[in-house]
Design a protein around this motif. Structure first.
Motif, short mmCIF file in Angstrom:
data_model
loop_
_atom_site.label_atom_id
_atom_site.label_comp_id
_atom_site.label_asym_id
_atom_site.label_seq_id
_atom_site.Cartn_x
_atom_site.Cartn_y
_atom_site.Cartn_z
N VAL B 128 0.84 -1.21 0.00
CA VAL B 128 0.00 0.00 0.00
C VAL B 128 0.87 1.25 0.00
O VAL B 128 0.61 2.22 -0.73
CB VAL B 128 -0.95 0.00 1.21
CG1 VAL B 128 -1.64 1.36 1.38
CG2 VAL B 128 -2.00 -1.09 1.05
N ALA B 129 1.94 1.24 0.79
CA ALA B 129 2.81 2.41 0.90
C ALA B 129 3.41 2.79 -0.45
O ALA B 129 3.62 3.97 -0.74
CB ALA B 129 3.91 2.17 1.91
N THR B 130 3.69 1.79 -1.29
CA THR B 130 4.30 2.07 -2.60
C THR B 130 3.30 1.96 -3.74
O THR B 130 3.68 2.17 -4.89
CB THR B 130 5.45 1.07 -2.88
OG1 THR B 130 4.93 -0.27 -2.77
CG2 THR B 130 6.58 1.25 -1.89
N ASN B 131 2.04 1.66 -3.42
CA ASN B 131 1.06 1.37 -4.48
C ASN B 131 1.67 0.36 -5.46
O ASN B 131 1.74 0.59 -6.68
CB ASN B 131 0.62 2.64 -5.21
CG ASN B 131 -0.57 2.40 -6.11
OD1 ASN B 131 -1.22 1.36 -6.04
ND2 ASN B 131 -0.88 3.37 -6.96
N ALA B 132 2.07 -0.77 -4.91
CA ALA B 132 2.83 -1.77 -5.66
C ALA B 132 2.07 -2.31 -6.85
O ALA B 132 0.84 -2.43 -6.83
CB ALA B 132 3.23 -2.91 -4.73
N GLY B 177 -6.92 6.93 -1.77
CA GLY B 177 -5.96 7.04 -2.85
C GLY B 177 -4.77 7.91 -2.49
O GLY B 177 -3.64 7.65 -2.90
N LEU B 178 -5.04 8.94 -1.70
CA LEU B 178 -3.96 9.86 -1.33
C LEU B 178 -2.93 9.16 -0.44
O LEU B 178 -1.72 9.34 -0.61
CB LEU B 178 -4.56 11.07 -0.62
CG LEU B 178 -3.69 12.31 -0.49
CD1 LEU B 178 -3.19 12.80 -1.84
CD2 LEU B 178 -4.48 13.42 0.21
N PHE B 179 -3.39 8.34 0.51
CA PHE B 179 -2.45 7.62 1.38
C PHE B 179 -1.77 6.47 0.64
O PHE B 179 -0.60 6.17 0.91
CB PHE B 179 -3.18 7.09 2.62
CG PHE B 179 -3.48 8.14 3.65
CD1 PHE B 179 -2.45 8.76 4.35
CD2 PHE B 179 -4.78 8.54 3.91
CE1 PHE B 179 -2.72 9.74 5.30
CE2 PHE B 179 -5.06 9.52 4.85
CZ PHE B 179 -4.02 10.13 5.55
N THR B 180 -2.49 5.84 -0.31
CA THR B 180 -1.88 4.74 -1.04
C THR B 180 -0.77 5.28 -1.94
O THR B 180 -0.99 6.18 -2.73
CB THR B 180 -2.94 4.01 -1.90
OG1 THR B 180 -4.00 3.57 -1.04
CG2 THR B 180 -2.33 2.81 -2.62
N GLY B 181 0.40 4.74 -1.79
CA GLY B 181 1.55 5.22 -2.57
C GLY B 181 2.26 6.41 -1.96
O GLY B 181 3.19 6.93 -2.56
N SER B 182 1.84 6.84 -0.77
CA SER B 182 2.48 8.03 -0.17
C SER B 182 3.70 7.67 0.67
O SER B 182 4.29 8.54 1.32
CB SER B 182 1.46 8.83 0.64
OG SER B 182 1.08 8.12 1.80
N GLU B 183 4.07 6.40 0.69
CA GLU B 183 5.34 5.95 1.25
C GLU B 183 5.55 6.38 2.71
O GLU B 183 6.68 6.74 3.09
CB GLU B 183 6.51 6.43 0.37
CG GLU B 183 6.34 6.01 -1.09
CD GLU B 183 7.58 6.24 -1.95
OE1 GLU B 183 8.18 5.26 -2.37
OE2 GLU B 183 7.92 7.42 -2.20
N GLY B 184 4.48 6.37 3.47
CA GLY B 184 4.62 6.68 4.89
C GLY B 184 4.93 8.12 5.20
O GLY B 184 5.36 8.44 6.31
N THR B 185 4.71 9.01 4.22
CA THR B 185 5.04 10.42 4.45
C THR B 185 3.84 11.25 4.89
O THR B 185 4.00 12.40 5.28
CB THR B 185 5.62 11.07 3.17
OG1 THR B 185 4.61 11.09 2.16
CG2 THR B 185 6.85 10.32 2.67
#
Lengths: 439, 439
Positions: B128-132, B177-185
């Motif tokens: 989820v963090a990287t929207n793999a 969607g905003l949190f997905t791919g946000s790499e824990g930032t």
């Protein structure tokens, strides 16, 4: 620009219920991106509210005018700028009608998958603004799943490009997703890059009549257990069948109190259809035979079944979604509510994804009808939420559903959304009073 | 909590290239949501940076420690909290390994579709963090397309829930969607509600050897023109085949300079496979026969083909995506660059969605090798962008790709992203120096 009385009235409201009627000061038709930028620069300088609008087919009041606003119509920005069959990508202006894009794509064996019931008249820009759903969502996803990139004019007139042209891309935060479904409250979408998909080589349509809604709903789950993924899986209750009979002279209601319409597609369409027919017949459904022309006609009727109703009725169509296992229980609850509040009820559902469109109605001549209608609506929302559902599956919050959003989302989430709104639109000129409450 | 030297070293970096090595002050393993909240409250009060981490299998340095940070490991929050086959939904803690969720889903005839190459060891939280992405994305979408709702702990310790449990839902802005791919930032994901899909009733695998990459790439487009949607469509160049031969004692390179591996699935799998074989043979491919065991073994090999390499090599694996029609031209450009900069090159691609993983390498003993490698990398990124591509299809920006993001995204977009970061994390404690430049 037009400031005449009839035009201002014609652009005062979309097809959603009106809670707070207002006419715009003027209607402006943008012809290109620079025009949109000029309008927003002017609006920012003068503090004028801007309500963006496509074809005005929304049903949650997302394009209703608000006091002192101008309506910015994007319907004349209606060019397909590019359609690349090898990349399976199209780039369109926001005013392109969904069906027109599909017709252009079909020439290359492609389709644009999201198909809201309004697809013949609604625009891609409006579809993006509401993150529109449709019948084929269970298999192909909603609008967001087909949008790759957006050109957006921000409140101060700045033009930005979000996303990427490729199917995959994870550079930066997902601004494309943030603008999609934001109902014109964060920026004005002036260009859309969409992913196309292969037009199915074959579709098979099945109609199955059932004695009651619970049995039909059990069919939805049984098809899933058989690992079939229909493109379309629609559930119509007995009252909907009766309404179709009244409108079209058919005799559907005599054949059952619930109808399941299923379409499979692609290379496996026939094999999937065989499994679907076997599964549904096993549950006691009266199932159409292979190649049934009537089944296809019924899907067509279904696409147009929500709007029908009598002039002497007050009615409101809803758009809740519940987890699929809750479909049966929720429909039973709706029937209980309708009886308790003495209102009419009919239900159609995109059953494949648990998205229901109950319509409640009362006779306009009845005393206290509006109050009973509102009470039934409020209860239908509360029960959907208690089952793990949402107040809007695909229509958007707009103006009409604002009052219910705090029942679904915790205050901390609403606070975050207000802060997002302020970040993108500090002066609050973009479609004020829509999408999120308290701004 | 562990502050010992070996543990701090073990959690200093993920599998991405390290630009700026730092060890954390301590490693903390969260056992539950309240623990994560307590850590973030403490970090907010003390101004301590927090780097969240799953299995540490990322390849862009998104989980690298930064100076003075603590690493918050979520690997022990690894329970599948719910798996509801009728709703086709699972709720998991972030530390659940992708393959474990798939094994649990398979018992019910379901799968969790996103399948990064690391699926046997990477966690859903990291995905989820990287929207793999993965191999099956062209048909089933990326991680974002399977995430329905998130539980997120914000920088100040507040717990929020985004999204909804239903397949469709458009209430409020798309925070999921905003949190997905946000790499824990932007926040720490502590719970994930995912949509499952039907496990295909059948899969068919095809291997086709071609004399060169351009012909194989034309096969990718020809399969699309035949309106077939493979679940997997992988392209391996001759150098990759030679590397596989060296690692496994096979003799693939002797059979062609490019290999296309295609898997079709579902009820139409066999019919689609027939079309694929016919199309590829027509282009001159040497195509495996029906039910080929070797083809299946090759897909398995492919899943593990990137990591191989010699100890005496410096190498960097890339992750660009280009529009599909640009695949051929881009691979030719890569070959030209490799020759010009005197670096080794091999290429594998998720060809169905234009996502390429070129690997450049040099011998460690060669003088100036690192400079030549960097020059080739920079040029490969610039050319991908010039073709309408992106700097990262599925790996994320992390720490490693920060320098290239301004070449893809305009300054106005970067400004918006910095403001989003400030909105969610005003003190800048969440994974600083990752995902977006200049914060």
């Amino acid at each position: 620009m037009d400031t005449s009385v009839p035009v201002r009235a014609a652009y005062a409201a979309d097809q959603g219920p009106v809670l707070d009627y207002a006419e715009p000061l003027a209607v402006v038709w943008a012809k290109g991106i620079e025009g949109v930028q000029a309008v927003l620069r002017w609006a920012s300088e003068t503090g004028t509210a801007v309500v963006a609008r496509g074809a005005g087919t929304g049903v949650s009041g997302g394009a209703h005018a608000t006091a002192g606003c101008i309506v910015l119509s994007l319907e004349r920005m209606n060019r397909i700028l590019e359609l690349n069959p090898l990349d399976e990508v199209a780039v369109v202006e926001p005013g392109v009608v969904n069906a027109d894009l599909n017709a252009a794509a079909a020439e290359h064996g492609l389709m644009y998958a999201p198909d809201p019931a309004s697809y013949r008249i609604s625009t891609i820009g409006g579809n993006v603004a509401t993150n529109a759903g449709g019948l084929r969502c269970a298999k192909y996803g909603v609008t967001r799943d087909s949008v790759l990139a957006l050109d957006v004019v921000l409140a101060d007139g700045t033009l930005i490009r979000t996303g990427q042209r490729t199917f995959k891309g994870v550079a930066g935060y997902d601004l494309t997703g943030l603008f999609t479904g934001s109902e014109g409250t964060l920026g004005i979408v002036v260009g859309i890059t969409v992913r196309l998909r292969y037009l199915p080589v074959r579709t098979c349509t099945i109609a199955a009549f059932f004695p009651d809604v619970p049995t039909a709903a059990s069919g939805v789950l049984a098809v899933g257990t058989a690992r079939v993924q229909p493109a379309i899986m629609e559930l119509l209750d007995g009252a909907t069948l009766a309404a179709l009979d009244a409108a079209h002279g058919s005799a559907l209601a005599a054949r059952g109190n619930a109808l399941l319409l299923i379409q499979t597609d692609g290379f496996g369409a026939a094999a999937e259809a065989d499994v679907v027919r076997e599964v549904l017949a096993g549950l006691g459904g009266t199932v159409s035979t292979e190649g049934s022309v009537e089944a296809e006609r019924l899907v067509d009727l279904r696409r147009h079944s929500r709007g029908s109703g009598l002039a002497e009725q007050l009615r409101v169509g809803e758009d809740v979604a519940v987890p699929r296992s809750a479909l049966v229980g929720y429909v039973a609850e709706l029937e209980r509510m309708a009886a308790a509040h003495r209102v009419g009820l009919r239900v159609v559902a995109h059953a494949g994804d648990g998205n229901l469109h109950p319509t409640f109605w009362v006779g306009t001549a009845e005393g206290g009808g509006q109050q009973r209608l509102d009470a039934a609506l409020d209860e239908s929302i509360a029960v959907a939420l208690s089952l793990g559902g949402t107040i809007t599956g695909e229509h958007g919050v707009g103006q009409y559903k604002l009052r219910w959003l705090p029942a679904e989302q915790q205050e901390e989430v609403l606070v975050l959304q207000r802060r997002l709104k302020s970040l993108f639109d500090p002066a609050g000129i973009l479609n004020p009073g829509k999408a999120i409450p308290g701004v």
